[in-house]
Design a protein around this motif. Structure first.
Motif, PDB file in Angstrom:
ATOM      1  N   ILE A 166      99.672 -28.027 115.464  1.00 16.70           N
ATOM      2  CA  ILE A 166      99.413 -29.295 115.891  1.00 16.70           C
ATOM      3  C   ILE A 166      98.903 -30.427 115.092  1.00 16.70           C
ATOM      4  O   ILE A 166      97.314 -30.233 115.383  1.00 16.70           O
ATOM      5  CB  ILE A 166     100.538 -29.943 117.406  1.00 16.70           C
ATOM      6  CG1 ILE A 166     101.804 -28.762 118.108  1.00 16.70           C
ATOM      7  CG2 ILE A 166     100.355 -30.829 117.526  1.00 16.70           C
ATOM      8  CD1 ILE A 166     101.598 -29.071 119.551  1.00 16.70           C
ATOM      9  N   SER A 168      97.189 -33.959 115.265  1.00 19.45           N
ATOM     10  CA  SER A 168      97.430 -35.364 116.610  1.00 19.45           C
ATOM     11  C   SER A 168      97.168 -36.923 115.060  1.00 19.45           C
ATOM     12  O   SER A 168      96.777 -36.637 114.223  1.00 19.45           O
ATOM     13  CB  SER A 168      96.432 -35.467 117.203  1.00 19.45           C
ATOM     14  OG  SER A 168      94.684 -35.537 116.445  1.00 19.45           O
ATOM     15  N   THR A 169      97.972 -37.388 115.192  1.00 15.71           N
ATOM     16  CA  THR A 169      98.058 -38.501 114.769  1.00 15.71           C
ATOM     17  C   THR A 169      96.993 -39.185 114.639  1.00 15.71           C
ATOM     18  O   THR A 169      96.412 -39.306 113.717  1.00 15.71           O
ATOM     19  CB  THR A 169      99.739 -39.877 115.780  1.00 15.71           C
ATOM     20  OG1 THR A 169     100.206 -38.894 116.128  1.00 15.71           O
ATOM     21  CG2 THR A 169      99.519 -40.953 114.836  1.00 15.71           C
ATOM     22  N   HIS A 206     105.735 -33.471 117.753  1.00 14.78           N
ATOM     23  CA  HIS A 206     106.014 -33.169 119.040  1.00 14.78           C
ATOM     24  C   HIS A 206     105.681 -34.842 119.175  1.00 14.78           C
ATOM     25  O   HIS A 206     104.100 -35.716 119.597  1.00 14.78           O
ATOM     26  CB  HIS A 206     104.614 -32.795 119.210  1.00 14.78           C
ATOM     27  CG  HIS A 206     104.732 -31.300 118.604  1.00 14.78           C
ATOM     28  ND1 HIS A 206     104.710 -30.229 119.423  1.00 14.78           N
ATOM     29  CD2 HIS A 206     105.077 -30.409 117.225  1.00 14.78           C
ATOM     30  CE1 HIS A 206     105.216 -29.108 119.126  1.00 14.78           C
ATOM     31  NE2 HIS A 206     105.256 -29.465 117.280  1.00 14.78           N
ATOM     32  N   GLY A 208     104.404 -38.249 120.874  1.00 10.50           N
ATOM     33  CA  GLY A 208     102.947 -38.350 121.985  1.00 10.50           C
ATOM     34  C   GLY A 208     101.474 -38.083 120.934  1.00 10.50           C
ATOM     35  O   GLY A 208     100.543 -37.560 122.052  1.00 10.50           O
ATOM     36  N   ILE A 209     102.026 -36.528 120.252  1.00 12.34           N
ATOM     37  CA  ILE A 209     100.888 -35.882 120.260  1.00 12.34           C
ATOM     38  C   ILE A 209     100.487 -36.458 118.573  1.00 12.34           C
ATOM     39  O   ILE A 209      99.735 -36.797 117.901  1.00 12.34           O
ATOM     40  CB  ILE A 209     101.139 -34.667 120.399  1.00 12.34           C
ATOM     41  CG1 ILE A 209     101.202 -34.653 121.993  1.00 12.34           C
ATOM     42  CG2 ILE A 209      99.832 -33.749 120.258  1.00 12.34           C
ATOM     43  CD1 ILE A 209     101.671 -33.219 122.342  1.00 12.34           C
ATOM     44  N   GLY A 210     101.350 -35.712 118.028  1.00 10.93           N
ATOM     45  CA  GLY A 210     101.552 -35.367 116.448  1.00 10.93           C
ATOM     46  C   GLY A 210     102.474 -35.276 115.739  1.00 10.93           C
ATOM     47  O   GLY A 210     103.404 -34.806 116.496  1.00 10.93           O
ATOM     48  N   ARG A 212     103.533 -31.153 113.355  1.00  6.60           N
ATOM     49  CA  ARG A 212     102.974 -29.695 112.712  1.00  6.60           C
ATOM     50  C   ARG A 212     103.874 -28.926 111.820  1.00  6.60           C
ATOM     51  O   ARG A 212     105.203 -29.073 112.307  1.00  6.60           O
ATOM     52  CB  ARG A 212     103.625 -28.680 114.204  1.00  6.60           C
ATOM     53  CG  ARG A 212     103.393 -27.515 114.195  1.00  6.60           C
ATOM     54  CD  ARG A 212     103.817 -26.702 115.049  1.00  6.60           C
ATOM     55  NE  ARG A 212     103.756 -24.772 115.045  1.00  6.60           N
ATOM     56  CZ  ARG A 212     104.579 -24.098 114.393  1.00  6.60           C
ATOM     57  NH1 ARG A 212     105.454 -24.493 114.494  1.00  6.60           N
ATOM     58  NH2 ARG A 212     104.704 -23.303 114.676  1.00  6.60           N
TER      59      ARG A 212
END
Length: 217
Positions: A166, A168-169, A206, A208-210, A212
């Motif tokens: 994953i 992240s943004t 994902h 709020g996270i980013g 994959r």
């Protein structure tokens, strides 16, 4: 090209950063080895330039950590340690090159470029019916070339290098847009561009996270 410089000598670090940037290499410079993890999370690098004699952490320990973590980015050691035993330790730990101080900045530049080219030769991926050549920025889909914007290429490069993870943004923003003030909506726009080219459901969101890129694709 982006280089991570780990050097706690402030005068040397500043001069190397300035010289490399004059030669069109983006440099992320940290003068404290304890900041290594954060620097790795925020960016993807073509080469890591690592000093051995650091105030808070030995460069050898950081090199060992990098390789144990599975990071394959080429590592160029710069150090005043010039004994063959010191070189042997670093090469056994996974260093790719070793340059003793003092050195000519141009030699550092040439070594960085050589290491970068060595890695890029194998930057080829196959995802189902796609053949991706990152070095030459070519995608072949079902025998035909597919065009991507420069920004989409940078994003695809990051996702491929961290395939199965994953991303992240925040990492995406730092890698693709560097210091430019853009937001999450722009990231979503280019993810959408990639999804039009890649096989269906290749990229997971994902929230709020980013994002994959699936390892199995």
């Amino acid at each position: 090209m982006r280089v991570l410089l780990v050097e706690d000598d402030l005068i040397l670090g500043e001069s190397l950063k300035e010289y490399l940037e004059e030669n069109e290499i983006e440099v992320v410079w940290i003068n404290d080895g304890r900041d290594l993890d954060q620097a790795l999370q925020l960016n993807e690098y073509d080469v890591i330039v690592l000093d051995l004699i650091l105030k808070f952490e030995k460069g050898e320990n950081l090199l060992h950590y990098l390789r144990n973590k599975g990071i394959k980015t080429p590592v160029l050691i710069i150090t005043a340690k010039n004994k063959i035993e010191d070189k042997e330790v670093c090469f056994n730990l996974g260093a790719d090159d070793y340059l003793t101080k003092p050195f000519n900045p141009k030699e550092l530049l040439l070594r960085i470029k050589a290491l970068s080219k060595r890695v890029h030769v194998s930057d080829r991926y196959k995802i189902k019916n796609l053949e991706i050549d990152l070095e030459n920025q070519i995608i072949i889909k079902d025998g035909k070339e597919v065009k991507l914007s420069k920004t989409a290429w940078n994003l695809l490069t990051l996702l491929l290098k961290r395939k199965g993870q994953i991303v992240s943004t925040e990492t995406i923003l730092n890698y693709v847009w560097a210091d430019k003030a853009v937001g999450d909506e722009v990231v979503r726009q280019y993810i959408k561009e990639l999804r039009k080219v890649l096989p269906p459901e290749s990229i997971e969101t994902h929230k709020g996270i980013g994002y994959r890129l699936k390892d199995e694709v």
